[in-house]
Structure formats: C-alpha cells, structure tokens
Design an enzyme around this catalytic site. Structure first.
Site, PDB file in Angstrom:
ATOM      1  N   TYR A 190       0.838  -1.209   0.000  1.00  0.00           N
ATOM      2  CA  TYR A 190       0.000   0.000   0.000  1.00  0.00           C
ATOM      3  C   TYR A 190       0.871   1.256   0.000  1.00  0.00           C
ATOM      4  O   TYR A 190       0.669   2.165  -0.823  1.00  0.00           O
ATOM      5  CB  TYR A 190      -0.918  -0.021   1.225  1.00  0.00           C
ATOM      6  CG  TYR A 190      -1.859   1.157   1.314  1.00  0.00           C
ATOM      7  CD1 TYR A 190      -2.965   1.248   0.460  1.00  0.00           C
ATOM      8  CD2 TYR A 190      -1.663   2.180   2.230  1.00  0.00           C
ATOM      9  CE1 TYR A 190      -3.841   2.323   0.535  1.00  0.00           C
ATOM     10  CE2 TYR A 190      -2.530   3.265   2.315  1.00  0.00           C
ATOM     11  CZ  TYR A 190      -3.618   3.327   1.472  1.00  0.00           C
ATOM     12  OH  TYR A 190      -4.488   4.397   1.542  1.00  0.00           O
ATOM     13  N   LYS A 237       1.200   4.154  -2.879  1.00  0.00           N
ATOM     14  CA  LYS A 237       0.839   5.548  -2.602  1.00  0.00           C
ATOM     15  C   LYS A 237       2.054   6.467  -2.776  1.00  0.00           C
ATOM     16  O   LYS A 237       1.902   7.639  -3.130  1.00  0.00           O
ATOM     17  CB  LYS A 237       0.238   5.677  -1.196  1.00  0.00           C
ATOM     18  CG  LYS A 237      -1.160   5.048  -1.077  1.00  0.00           C
ATOM     19  CD  LYS A 237      -2.191   5.820  -1.896  1.00  0.00           C
ATOM     20  CE  LYS A 237      -3.604   5.308  -1.684  1.00  0.00           C
ATOM     21  NZ  LYS A 237      -4.603   6.087  -2.455  1.00  0.00           N
TER      22      LYS A 237
END
Ligand code: NDP
Length: 257
Positions: free
Chosen positions: A154, A158
């Site tokens: 994740y 990002k």
C-alpha cells in the site's frame, strides 16, 4: 456557488471519501459523474445528488482496465460535455508483514492505486489541455510520505501516486491545468471498517477495541472524517488555486507528516 458550469469526475465515488468529494463538488455547483465498480453504490450517490437538484451521473468503471477507463471517459464526456475536474480517489488497502507480501497482492494494490490514476488522468488530460483549464486531485495518503509496519504494498503504491503527481506537475507548469495530492491519515470510511475487522479477526481482539486503538494513534485522538478530506480536495479547485501545482496537503489532525 463557485463551480457552476464546471464538470467533474470522481473515481471511487460510491462510498467513503469519494462520495463526500462528489457531494462537496456538487454543493459548489459542479455537474458530477461518480465512477466505481459497484453500480448500486454509485447510483445511490448520484441519486442523492440529483435529489438535491444537482446534475449527477453514475458510470461503472474498473480503473485497472484500460478499456473500461476509455469507455468511462467517453461516456463522461458524452453526459457532461467535457471534464474540467478529476479526482483520482479509487483505492484499495491490503496489509501483510513484509515477508508475506505476495506478488498478487503487490500487483493488485499497484494496479488500483497507481496504474488506475495514471490511466484515468491520461484519459481526461488531453481535453483539459485543449481548453487550457483543469484540476486534477489525487487522493494519496500519509503512507505516500512515510512507511509503517505491514503496509509495504500500500505505501509503495501511494508513494508511486505521489511520484506521478510530482512529475506531472512539472509537465503541466503554465498550461492552466494543475495536479495536486491530499494525504489523509486514518479516515472513518468502509475501508477503515474493513481494516478494523481484519485486525480484529487476526488478533482475536474486539473490533471496538481495535477502533479505539486506531483513534488513539491519531494525533487528534480521532479518525478524520470523509468531509474533512473532501474539504482539503476542494482547496485545489478554485480559480485562485491556479499556482498550487504538485503540492501535497496532509490531513491528519496534527504534525506535518
Ligand atoms: P473505500 O473502500 O471506502 O472506497 C473506495 C472506493 O474505490 C470505492 O468506491 C470502490 O468501489 C472504489 N474502487 C476500488 N477499487 C476500484 C477499481 N478497481 N476501480 C474503480 N473503483 C474502485 O475507501 P476510502 O473512501 O477510505 O478511500 C478512498 C481513497 O482514500 C483511497 O485511495 C484510499 O487509499 C485513500 N485513503 C484512505 C484512507 C482511510 O483511512 N480510509 C487514508 C488515506 C488515504 P468498488 O469497490 O465498487 O469499485
């Protein structure tokens, strides 16, 4: 209303932050198309906006699929006329200790969180450049700025989204089109609910207890609301924001990062 006559697309607009962004844009007078994979959710959001007298549409789209993105972009331009504002909000979160990150998990998260915004932006940017005006806001994360345990895929995706924002911002200087990011901490949305359920299932702890722990970890002692993130997104939209280019706005209730 400051956005009368403007047309906006919000990806992942069926719930959570995306739905709040759609409401905020419509509240300022923009015509809005919300997109996601779950038809019921986006129809529900669009219906809610129409009930308040705002022009709103729901368009099913999987941001990881180039054909689906191309079809969504064509439909959005058909329904709205053209698109001036794009909020790349669709995202997924997965967690695992570093040694258990699988290629499948890594690729899934990157496809939605990084490839998705790339494809959707490529679909709408040419029209914005042609008209010499556009606003693109990417919903990144505090995980775009720093690492943490168990969120390798994740956080990497990002960070990639922030990289996309910064590079595109350099290319867009002087064009009338801007691209910026918001970087929220934990927000009270279905994504966080799922996260809480997952932690509770793995640790055997009570879900309310896990939620309380997450709240305590936040600088302000509570989760951020979707409306607070939407408010940050709206900062980048007005005419007066035309020199905000490649910026990231952290929304976490305390501390810069
Ligand atoms: P939710 O899970 O509540 O909503 C995510 C939205 O994205 C849904 O509408 C979902 O719809 C859509 N989506 C997911 N995958 C795809 C896909 N492949 N194609 C199109 N749409 C998709 O998440 P949040 O509202 O919490 O999060 C929104 C954004 O904010 C995400 O990018 C997230 O990473 C970011 N963020 C969230 C934080 C949080 O604490 N919640 C903190 C920081 C950033 P569907 O599944 O129907 O396609």
């Amino acid at each position: 209303m400051t956005l009368s006559g403007k047309r906006a697309v919000v990806t992942g607009g069926g719930r959570g932050i995306g739905a709040a962004v759609a409401r905020a844009l419509a509240g300022e007078g923009a015509a809005v198309a919300v997109t996601a994979r779950s038809r019921d959710e986006i129809e529900g959001v669009a219906e809610g906006l129409r009930a308040r007298g705002r022009p709103a549409h729901a368009i099913v789209c999987d941001v990881t699929d180039p054909d689906s993105v191309a079809a969504m972009a064509a439909r959005a331009c058909e329904l709205l006329g053209s698109v001036d504002i794009l909020v790349n909000n669709a995202g997924v979160a997965r967690s695992a200790p570093f040694l258990r990150v699988t290629v499948e998990q890594w690729e899934e998260v990157h496809r939605v969180n990084a490839t998705g915004p790339l494809l959707v932006t490529q679909a709408f940017l040419p029209g914005m450049l042609e008209r010499g005006w556009g606003r693109i806001v990417n919903v990144a994360s505090v995980a775009s700025l720093r690492g943490a345990r168990y969120i390798t895929a994740y956080a990497a995706s990002k960070h990639a989204l922030l990289g996309i924002t910064r590079c595109l911002a350099d290319e867009l200087a002087g064009t009338g089109v801007t691209v910026n990011s918001v970087c929220p901490g934990y927000v009270d949305t279905p994504m966080t609910d799922e996260n809480i359920e997952r932690i509770a299932a793995k640790t055997g702890r009570d879900a309310e207890d896990v939620r309380g722990g997450l709240e305590e970890m936040q600088p302000g002692g509570r989760l951020i609301t979707p409306e607070e993130v939407a408010h940050a997104v709206m900062t980048f939209i007005p005419e007066a924001a035309s020199s905000l280019q490649g910026a990231e706005l952290v929304v976490r209730g305390g501390g810069a990062r």
